[in-house]
Design a protein around this motif. Structure first.
Motif, mmCIF file in Angstrom:
data_model
loop_
_atom_site.group_PDB
_atom_site.id
_atom_site.type_symbol
_atom_site.label_atom_id
_atom_site.label_comp_id
_atom_site.label_asym_id
_atom_site.label_seq_id
_atom_site.Cartn_x
_atom_site.Cartn_y
_atom_site.Cartn_z
ATOM 1 N N ARG A 329 12.755 -23.212 -1.134
ATOM 2 C CA ARG A 329 11.438 -22.665 -0.810
ATOM 3 C C ARG A 329 11.332 -21.193 -1.210
ATOM 4 N N ALA A 330 12.291 -20.378 -0.782
ATOM 5 C CA ALA A 330 12.251 -18.941 -1.069
ATOM 6 C C ALA A 330 12.310 -18.679 -2.570
ATOM 7 N N PHE A 331 13.182 -19.402 -3.253
ATOM 8 C CA PHE A 331 13.323 -19.203 -4.692
ATOM 9 C C PHE A 331 12.035 -19.578 -5.424
ATOM 10 N N LEU A 332 11.446 -20.722 -5.058
ATOM 11 C CA LEU A 332 10.241 -21.177 -5.747
ATOM 12 C C LEU A 332 9.031 -20.301 -5.434
ATOM 13 N N ILE A 333 8.973 -19.708 -4.263
ATOM 14 C CA ILE A 333 7.883 -18.780 -3.952
ATOM 15 C C ILE A 333 7.898 -17.592 -4.918
ATOM 16 N N VAL A 334 9.083 -17.052 -5.173
ATOM 17 C CA VAL A 334 9.206 -15.927 -6.103
ATOM 18 C C VAL A 334 8.792 -16.335 -7.517
ATOM 19 N N ILE A 335 9.255 -17.495 -7.977
ATOM 20 C CA ILE A 335 8.941 -17.948 -9.337
ATOM 21 C C ILE A 335 7.454 -18.274 -9.477
ATOM 22 N N THR A 336 6.865 -18.843 -8.441
ATOM 23 C CA THR A 336 5.434 -19.160 -8.490
ATOM 24 C C THR A 336 4.600 -17.889 -8.570
ATOM 25 N N ALA A 337 5.010 -16.850 -7.869
ATOM 26 C CA ALA A 337 4.326 -15.557 -7.972
ATOM 27 C C ALA A 337 4.412 -15.025 -9.401
ATOM 28 N N ALA A 338 5.552 -15.219 -10.038
ATOM 29 C CA ALA A 338 5.713 -14.779 -11.426
ATOM 30 C C ALA A 338 4.804 -15.576 -12.366
ATOM 31 N N ILE A 339 4.606 -16.860 -12.083
ATOM 32 C CA ILE A 339 3.701 -17.678 -12.896
ATOM 33 C C ILE A 339 2.268 -17.167 -12.778
ATOM 34 N N ILE A 340 1.864 -16.754 -11.585
ATOM 35 C CA ILE A 340 0.523 -16.201 -11.396
ATOM 36 C C ILE A 340 0.344 -14.952 -12.260
ATOM 37 N N VAL A 341 1.323 -14.076 -12.236
ATOM 38 C CA VAL A 341 1.259 -12.856 -13.050
ATOM 39 C C VAL A 341 1.208 -13.209 -14.536
ATOM 40 N N PHE A 342 2.022 -14.157 -14.947
ATOM 41 C CA PHE A 342 2.037 -14.618 -16.341
ATOM 42 C C PHE A 342 0.655 -15.112 -16.758
ATOM 43 N N GLY A 343 0.025 -15.908 -15.932
ATOM 44 C CA GLY A 343 -1.300 -16.421 -16.257
ATOM 45 C C GLY A 343 -2.332 -15.311 -16.426
ATOM 46 N N LEU A 344 -2.250 -14.294 -15.595
ATOM 47 C CA LEU A 344 -3.215 -13.196 -15.658
ATOM 48 C C LEU A 344 -2.994 -12.291 -16.873
ATOM 49 N N CYS A 345 -1.906 -12.508 -17.614
ATOM 50 C CA CYS A 345 -1.619 -11.725 -18.821
ATOM 51 C C CYS A 345 -2.015 -12.445 -20.112
ATOM 52 N N PHE A 346 -2.632 -13.628 -20.025
ATOM 53 C CA PHE A 346 -2.962 -14.412 -21.214
ATOM 54 C C PHE A 346 -3.849 -13.645 -22.192
ATOM 55 N N GLN A 347 -4.814 -12.896 -21.674
ATOM 56 C CA GLN A 347 -5.747 -12.197 -22.549
ATOM 57 C C GLN A 347 -5.009 -11.235 -23.482
ATOM 58 N N TRP A 348 -3.953 -10.622 -22.959
ATOM 59 C CA TRP A 348 -3.155 -9.713 -23.779
ATOM 60 C C TRP A 348 -2.147 -10.472 -24.642
ATOM 61 N N LEU A 349 -1.473 -11.458 -24.069
ATOM 62 C CA LEU A 349 -0.420 -12.164 -24.788
ATOM 63 C C LEU A 349 -0.950 -13.013 -25.939
ATOM 64 N N LEU A 350 -2.153 -13.594 -25.769
ATOM 65 C CA LEU A 350 -2.684 -14.540 -26.756
ATOM 66 C C LEU A 350 -3.960 -14.041 -27.431
#
Length: 455
Positions: A329-350
């Motif tokens: 649970r703790a590990f996946l919470i951290v990774i899921t937060a990172a996925i949210i940040v990744f998604g919000l960077c699409f405009q710059w990345l792509l």
């Protein structure tokens, strides 16, 4: 139970199964099934829109191809119910053999199908039917492989044991894309032209589908050497089997069923955006709202994906170790937060105005790294949410209903979003899916110390 072998508690006189055989059986089977699944995903962008659908608007043909691609995800929950019933009633071993055969036969038949020019609308109908059968097989495969790994794991190392079937995804993806890349290079095929008379389009694309029969035979040989898992054998010996696993899981485990489904949603959405959808976006099959197309060649794009998928594979065992140490649970919470940040960077990345091959590789590596970290613990946390007598059905239904909510619609929705609103909003879509996963993770307890013999 020793470190090197697993004994069937229902048949103590039977020779223990070497742990290495369990690892190979859980990983090889899922590698084969994911190979079958991903060669379809690759062909859905490159081959099927040209050969299996009426000629006309290219975007409409691509969307139709994505629709048949998504059909398998509709079939997967049905497969998890069907195979889950027998997995919880008859056993894990027999069901694993059945799911592998279902998937393998359907994939082989796709390699033999006539095209639209030969039989008209019967071609896409047969393609859809075989894709549905692929979904049925994979719907039953994952749960069985995950349970084979978790129910035979050493104490304190369940996430590590459970990550072996998860490695089948990047392995299958690597060989699926690698096979297509070698065929395109060997046959000197230019994907930009998509000439239906080219040897690759007439017969070359069929080779991966037909060759999968060899790998299925190997997978069957390995799985037929297995015995039943000791956890399931104990449930049988104690008279704990249920007559209707689906009804039982809905009646007694509906909360973990819902939570498990949404725990998987971000993982599915992430993967099919950074694989299936991004191929169409990166190779110029999709125009964004500003009218700009990317122009990375298909061969170059496959090479970028093959590099990125290595990061996926490398992060799966890392996630297994970390999930055992810090908890799922703790590990996946951290990774899921990172996925949210990744998604919000699409405009710059792509951003199509500044896109280069290097920037696309950076995007793919980020996505595949996150995919390995979030995907690895799933075969531990989902089975751990359910009791033994409905574990196959419960974990399978949660995993595969999530495939509808996350994977089936992701390429279709992302294609529509980028055309009407721009690539940045595709990332927002991913971030919203990850938020749903975050809520689900916060709603469940840590499962690291759960006793899998509990009924």
């Amino acid at each position: 139970m020793s470190d090197s072998a697993v004994r069937n508690v229902d048949h103590p006189d039977q020779a223990p199964v070497p742990r290495s055989r369990i690892v190979i059986a859980s990983m090889v089977g899922t590698s084969i099934e994911f190979f079958d699944f991903y060669i379809y995903a690759t062909a859905a962008v490159l081959v099927f829109p040209v050969l299996f659908f009426p000629k006309g608007d290219d975007t409409a043909a691509l969307l139709s191809s994505f629709a048949t691609f998504g059909l398998a995800f509709v079939a997967r929950p049905i497969g998890s119910i069907l195979f889950g019933h027998f997995g919880d009633r008859v056993g894990r071993k027999a069901t694993l053999v059945g799911s592998l055969l279902t998937m393998g036969i359907a994939t082989f038949v796709i390699g033999l199908l006539p095209t639209y020019d030969s039989v008209g609308y019967l071609a896409p109908a047969l393609l859809a039917l075989m894709r549905f059968c692929q979904g049925l097989g994979l719907g039953g495969e994952w749960s069985g492989a995950a349970l084979l790994a978790t129910e035979t794991a050493e104490k304190g190392k369940r996430a590590w044991a459970a990550m072996w079937p998860q490695l089948g995804a990047p392995i299958g993806f690597f060989f699926a894309n690698g096979t297509f890349l070698l065929l395109m290079l060997g046959l000197d095929f230019d994907a930009a032209s998509a000439d239906p008379d080219h040897p690759f389009m007439t017969w070359g694309w069929r080779i991966p589908f037909l060759a999968s029969a060899i790998m299925v035979a190997v997978g069957l040989y390995v799985r037929l050497k297995l015995t039943e898992t000791p956890v399931f054998a104990k449930a049988v010996a104690d008279g704990k089997k249920v007559k209707a696993p689906l009804a039982e899981v809905v009646k007694t485990s509906w909360r973990p069923l819902i939570a498990g489904t949404f725990i998987m949603v971000a993982t599915y959405t992430l993967f099919y955006i950074v694989t299936t959808w991004v191929i169409s976006y990166g190779t110029g099959k999709v125009t964004d709202e500003s009218g700009v197309k990317l122009s990375i060649s298909y061969v170059d794009f496959l090479q970028l994906q093959l590099v990125a998928v290595l990061f996926f594979a490398a992060c799966v065992p890392i996630s297994g170790r970390l999930a055992d140490r810090y908890g799922r649970r703790a590990f996946l919470i951290v990774i899921t937060a990172a996925i949210i940040v990744f998604g919000l960077c699409f405009q710059w990345l792509l951003d199509p105005a500044s896109m280069t091959d290097g920037m696309m590789l950076f995007f793919l590596i980020l996505g595949m790294t996150l995919m390995g970290l979030t995907f690895g613990p799933m075969s531990a946390i989902l089975p751990e949410l359910f009791p033994t007598n409905v574990r196959y059905t419960g974990s399978g239904v949660a995993y595969n209903v999530a495939s509808i909510l996350g994977a089936a619609v992701a390429p279709f929705i992302a294609t529509w979003i980028v055309a009407d609103y721009g690539v940045g909003w595709v990332g927002v879509y991913l971030a919203v899916a990850a938020c749903a996963t975050m809520i689900a993770l916060l709603s469940v307890r840590e499962t690291k110390a759960v006793d899998l013999t509990e009924v």
